[in-house]
Write a protein that holds these residues in place. Sequence first.
Motif, short mmCIF file in Angstrom:
data_model
loop_
_atom_site.label_atom_id
_atom_site.label_comp_id
_atom_site.label_asym_id
_atom_site.label_seq_id
_atom_site.Cartn_x
_atom_site.Cartn_y
_atom_site.Cartn_z
N ASN A 181 -10.33 54.44 -1.28
CA ASN A 181 -10.39 54.11 -2.70
C ASN A 181 -9.06 54.49 -3.34
O ASN A 181 -8.63 55.64 -3.22
CB ASN A 181 -11.53 54.87 -3.39
N ILE A 182 -8.42 53.53 -4.00
CA ILE A 182 -7.15 53.79 -4.67
C ILE A 182 -7.36 53.57 -6.16
O ILE A 182 -7.76 52.48 -6.59
CB ILE A 182 -6.04 52.88 -4.13
N TYR A 183 -7.08 54.60 -6.96
CA TYR A 183 -7.33 54.57 -8.39
C TYR A 183 -6.02 54.61 -9.17
O TYR A 183 -5.10 55.34 -8.82
CB TYR A 183 -8.20 55.76 -8.81
N TYR A 184 -5.98 53.82 -10.23
CA TYR A 184 -4.85 53.82 -11.15
C TYR A 184 -5.34 54.18 -12.55
O TYR A 184 -6.42 53.75 -12.96
CB TYR A 184 -4.20 52.43 -11.22
N ALA A 185 -4.53 54.94 -13.27
CA ALA A 185 -4.80 55.13 -14.70
C ALA A 185 -4.42 53.85 -15.44
O ALA A 185 -3.67 53.01 -14.93
CB ALA A 185 -3.99 56.31 -15.22
N PRO A 191 -5.49 48.31 -22.00
CA PRO A 191 -6.26 48.78 -20.85
C PRO A 191 -6.10 47.93 -19.59
O PRO A 191 -6.42 48.40 -18.50
CB PRO A 191 -7.71 48.72 -21.38
N THR A 192 -5.63 46.70 -19.74
CA THR A 192 -5.44 45.87 -18.56
C THR A 192 -4.15 46.22 -17.81
O THR A 192 -3.90 45.71 -16.72
CB THR A 192 -5.41 44.39 -18.94
N THR A 193 -3.33 47.10 -18.40
CA THR A 193 -2.08 47.51 -17.77
C THR A 193 -2.29 48.79 -16.97
O THR A 193 -2.64 49.83 -17.52
CB THR A 193 -0.98 47.74 -18.83
#
Length: 207
Positions: A181-185, A191-193
């Motif tokens: 699982n790879i998460y981005y802030a 919010p789409t950025t």
Amino acid sequence: NGLEAHGGWIYFNKGADITSGADAIHIEHKVVGGTQGQMDMTVKGGDISLRTTADNGNAIYVAGGNGLKLNVGESNKVEIDGNVSLQKGTTGSNGTAIGSAAINLNTQDSYWNGNLVIFAEDTGYSNLDLTLANGATWTQNAKQAASVINKFTGGAADAAGNIFRAGEGDMTIKSYSGNTNIYYAHDEKTPTTMIGGDTIINAAASG
């Protein structure tokens, strides 16, 4: 440094607990009396905790043709607080080589809080083999620059590890297998950025 080594072999078979204001583990060859040291270190056999209290410091530093194996082939709790820095040597024939590390994080309470720092003049190359599975977590920070992982092994579909990406540098994985699982802030105003560099996989195993 907490543990500094310049030649020979060191084997920890009951884990390790090292905290330092500099590098927790520092492995770098030196030329002494015309002889160049070669260093290989293995840490396993129990819980492993490596911490640096320095701001953006290294929990692990390996330079030259030296290597570190951390929890390889086992399932101990591993805690890494600080960067993993793999750099080119400075003296002798190993001066052209870059340090290597094999790190196995495969329990739910295992984590790495810090960045991967690779040799700045050769950002397309890395000697890091990383396993991240069973809920183990790697959390980067905003200072994460471009990085390369030589081999990445994730977990089963229901036992993946987690990467929380940060920093503007791209992360390139040369060989990938398993599930992660790879998460981005995300930017609060848009919010789409997503915040952070790209994650690039050069080759992935089937399945």
